[in-house]
Design a protein around this motif. Structure first.
Motif, mmCIF file in Angstrom:
data_model
loop_
_atom_site.group_PDB
_atom_site.id
_atom_site.type_symbol
_atom_site.label_atom_id
_atom_site.label_comp_id
_atom_site.label_asym_id
_atom_site.label_seq_id
_atom_site.Cartn_x
_atom_site.Cartn_y
_atom_site.Cartn_z
ATOM 1 N N ALA A 110 1.480 -1.102 -0.080
ATOM 2 C CA ALA A 110 -0.246 0.162 -0.195
ATOM 3 C C ALA A 110 0.976 0.955 0.065
ATOM 4 O O ALA A 110 2.122 1.249 0.546
ATOM 5 C CB ALA A 110 -1.033 0.214 1.026
ATOM 6 N N VAL A 111 0.319 1.943 -0.756
ATOM 7 C CA VAL A 111 1.329 3.455 -0.750
ATOM 8 C C VAL A 111 0.468 4.643 -0.908
ATOM 9 O O VAL A 111 -0.657 4.462 -0.528
ATOM 10 C CB VAL A 111 1.978 4.319 -2.135
ATOM 11 C CG1 VAL A 111 3.175 2.861 -2.408
ATOM 12 C CG2 VAL A 111 0.627 3.905 -3.075
ATOM 13 N N ALA A 112 0.718 6.227 -0.299
ATOM 14 C CA ALA A 112 -0.557 6.589 0.156
ATOM 15 C C ALA A 112 -0.300 7.941 -0.762
ATOM 16 O O ALA A 112 0.969 8.602 -0.416
ATOM 17 C CB ALA A 112 -1.080 6.890 1.733
ATOM 18 N N PHE A 113 -0.916 8.797 -1.211
ATOM 19 C CA PHE A 113 -0.423 9.962 -1.632
ATOM 20 C C PHE A 113 -1.827 11.264 -0.657
ATOM 21 O O PHE A 113 -2.533 10.717 -0.716
ATOM 22 C CB PHE A 113 -0.560 10.263 -2.435
ATOM 23 C CG PHE A 113 -1.857 11.119 -3.819
ATOM 24 C CD1 PHE A 113 -2.314 12.011 -3.759
ATOM 25 C CD2 PHE A 113 -2.473 9.446 -4.243
ATOM 26 C CE1 PHE A 113 -3.960 11.180 -4.609
ATOM 27 C CE2 PHE A 113 -4.006 8.933 -4.708
ATOM 28 C CZ PHE A 113 -4.380 10.524 -4.800
ATOM 29 N N VAL A 114 -1.256 12.851 -0.377
ATOM 30 C CA VAL A 114 -2.026 13.831 -0.494
ATOM 31 C C VAL A 114 -2.174 14.920 -1.171
ATOM 32 O O VAL A 114 -1.071 15.184 -1.457
ATOM 33 C CB VAL A 114 -2.062 14.095 1.128
ATOM 34 C CG1 VAL A 114 -2.498 13.045 2.284
ATOM 35 C CG2 VAL A 114 -0.228 14.585 1.689
ATOM 36 N N THR A 115 -2.955 15.547 -1.448
ATOM 37 C CA THR A 115 -2.592 17.235 -1.996
ATOM 38 C C THR A 115 -3.012 18.326 -0.454
ATOM 39 O O THR A 115 -3.780 17.966 0.096
ATOM 40 C CB THR A 115 -3.922 16.796 -3.220
ATOM 41 O OG1 THR A 115 -4.989 16.564 -2.217
ATOM 42 C CG2 THR A 115 -3.813 15.826 -3.606
ATOM 43 N N CYS A 116 -2.411 19.143 -0.636
ATOM 44 C CA CYS A 116 -2.047 20.136 0.032
ATOM 45 C C CYS A 116 -2.712 21.490 -0.021
ATOM 46 O O CYS A 116 -1.588 21.960 -1.422
ATOM 47 C CB CYS A 116 -1.896 19.762 1.557
ATOM 48 S SG CYS A 116 0.039 19.315 0.657
ATOM 49 N N GLY A 117 -3.120 22.335 0.475
ATOM 50 C CA GLY A 117 -2.434 23.678 0.433
ATOM 51 C C GLY A 117 -0.913 24.134 0.911
ATOM 52 O O GLY A 117 -0.415 25.435 0.126
ATOM 53 N N GLY A 118 -0.981 23.047 1.834
ATOM 54 C CA GLY A 118 0.497 23.466 2.756
ATOM 55 C C GLY A 118 1.511 22.389 2.342
ATOM 56 O O GLY A 118 1.853 22.024 1.884
ATOM 57 N N ARG A 119 1.660 22.121 4.054
ATOM 58 C CA ARG A 119 2.722 20.987 4.632
ATOM 59 C C ARG A 119 1.754 19.897 4.715
ATOM 60 O O ARG A 119 0.550 20.210 4.823
ATOM 61 C CB ARG A 119 3.495 21.151 4.660
ATOM 62 C CG ARG A 119 4.811 22.243 5.114
ATOM 63 C CD ARG A 119 5.319 22.612 6.458
ATOM 64 N NE ARG A 119 6.221 24.236 5.664
ATOM 65 C CZ ARG A 119 7.249 24.180 6.459
ATOM 66 N NH1 ARG A 119 7.648 23.518 7.405
ATOM 67 N NH2 ARG A 119 7.511 25.322 6.012
ATOM 68 N N PRO A 120 2.064 18.865 4.546
ATOM 69 C CA PRO A 120 1.474 17.377 4.755
ATOM 70 C C PRO A 120 1.351 17.199 6.088
ATOM 71 O O PRO A 120 1.174 16.124 6.213
ATOM 72 C CB PRO A 120 2.350 16.222 3.915
ATOM 73 C CG PRO A 120 3.772 16.877 3.671
ATOM 74 C CD PRO A 120 3.526 18.181 4.178
ATOM 75 N N GLY A 121 2.014 17.978 7.111
ATOM 76 C CA GLY A 121 1.939 17.330 8.298
ATOM 77 C C GLY A 121 1.962 16.727 8.284
ATOM 78 O O GLY A 121 3.324 15.643 8.036
ATOM 79 N N GLN A 122 1.899 15.734 9.954
ATOM 80 C CA GLN A 122 1.194 14.034 9.569
ATOM 81 C C GLN A 122 0.824 13.314 8.922
ATOM 82 O O GLN A 122 0.531 12.273 9.075
ATOM 83 C CB GLN A 122 0.859 13.613 11.663
ATOM 84 C CG GLN A 122 1.962 14.757 12.229
ATOM 85 C CD GLN A 122 1.063 15.187 13.912
ATOM 86 O OE1 GLN A 122 -0.455 14.160 13.891
ATOM 87 N NE2 GLN A 122 1.479 15.392 14.500
ATOM 88 N N SER A 123 0.999 13.028 7.995
ATOM 89 C CA SER A 123 -0.148 12.118 6.652
ATOM 90 C C SER A 123 0.749 11.040 6.667
ATOM 91 O O SER A 123 0.308 10.335 7.113
ATOM 92 C CB SER A 123 -0.567 13.412 5.798
ATOM 93 O OG SER A 123 -0.873 14.055 5.763
ATOM 94 N N GLU A 124 2.303 11.215 6.704
ATOM 95 C CA GLU A 124 2.726 9.753 6.360
ATOM 96 C C GLU A 124 2.863 9.446 7.617
ATOM 97 O O GLU A 124 2.182 8.225 6.754
ATOM 98 C CB GLU A 124 4.104 10.339 5.857
ATOM 99 C CG GLU A 124 4.775 9.262 5.331
ATOM 100 C CD GLU A 124 6.449 9.659 5.302
ATOM 101 O OE1 GLU A 124 6.266 8.319 5.154
ATOM 102 O OE2 GLU A 124 6.681 10.675 5.016
ATOM 103 N N GLU A 125 2.608 9.583 8.998
ATOM 104 C CA GLU A 125 2.365 8.789 9.875
ATOM 105 C C GLU A 125 1.384 8.654 10.155
ATOM 106 O O GLU A 125 1.141 7.183 10.489
ATOM 107 C CB GLU A 125 3.368 9.722 10.526
ATOM 108 C CG GLU A 125 4.255 10.348 10.940
ATOM 109 C CD GLU A 125 4.821 11.688 10.325
ATOM 110 O OE1 GLU A 125 4.203 12.062 10.046
ATOM 111 O OE2 GLU A 125 6.305 11.588 9.975
ATOM 112 N N MET A 126 0.180 8.862 10.105
ATOM 113 C CA MET A 126 -1.171 8.412 9.973
ATOM 114 C C MET A 126 -1.539 7.751 9.275
ATOM 115 O O MET A 126 -2.055 6.423 9.476
ATOM 116 C CB MET A 126 -1.956 10.202 9.506
ATOM 117 C CG MET A 126 -2.348 10.851 11.141
ATOM 118 S SD MET A 126 -1.860 10.218 12.336
ATOM 119 C CE MET A 126 -0.534 9.410 13.061
#
Length: 163
Positions: free
Chosen positions: A103-119
């Motif tokens: 499994a892989v994950a990606f996020v879209t964001c207006g700034g920084r991804p924050g804790q998204s990778e860890e979550m």
């Protein structure tokens, strides 16, 4: 390689990236997760940001998803309160036959991804899947061909990593 791209999108940015990945990868399925939390239009975003921060779950459609036919699961989410959305958290918990899947994950964001990778790592590994990568894309780069090609290369490479 069979790929299932599972995403949640509110403004269309995450949908755009997910659709781009699906359009250029062979043997992929695209599944949009809709959030059906009972909030008014005025309070929806604020309440869902609070829920994201607290790592709460929500009411979604589809409410279940069987992953048995896929070699790679791709999860996509916008960033709310520095974390992925409650809808994507809920679908990860609702997956069946996902153990030992890449499994892989990606996020879209207006700034920084924050804790998204860890979550994402925590939720994915918590379900017995193998977390093999994370990528974020800024909303200003959503239409950038080079950024989209890089995202596709990232997903393709993740699918080729040994389980």
């Amino acid at each position: 390689m069979k790929i299932c791209i599972i995403y949640h999108s509110e403004t269309g940015n995450t949908r755009h990236v997910a659709q781009h990945i699906a359009a250029v990868t062979t043997d992929s399925r695209l599944i949009e997760v809709s959030d059906h939390a009972p909030h008014s239009a005025l309070t929806r975003f604020i309440m869902q940001c609070k829920a994201a921060w607290s790592e709460d779950k929500t009411t979604i459609e589809p409410s279940r998803l069987d992953a048995k036919d896929y070699d790679l699961l791709v999860f996509g989410s916008p960033v709310w309160a520095f974390k992925p959305t409650p809808a994507i958290h809920t679908i990860i918990e609702a997956l069946t036959n996902c153990e030992k899947k890449r499994a892989v994950a990606f996020v879209t964001c207006g700034g920084r991804p924050g804790q998204s990778e860890e979550m994402f790592r925590k939720w994915i590994e918590g379900r017995g899947m193998r977390f093999v990568g994370f990528k974020s894309i800024n909303q200003k780069d959503i239409e950038d061909d080079a950024e989209n090609a890089e995202m596709v290369a990232f997903v393709t490479a993740a699918g080729l990593k040994p389980a």
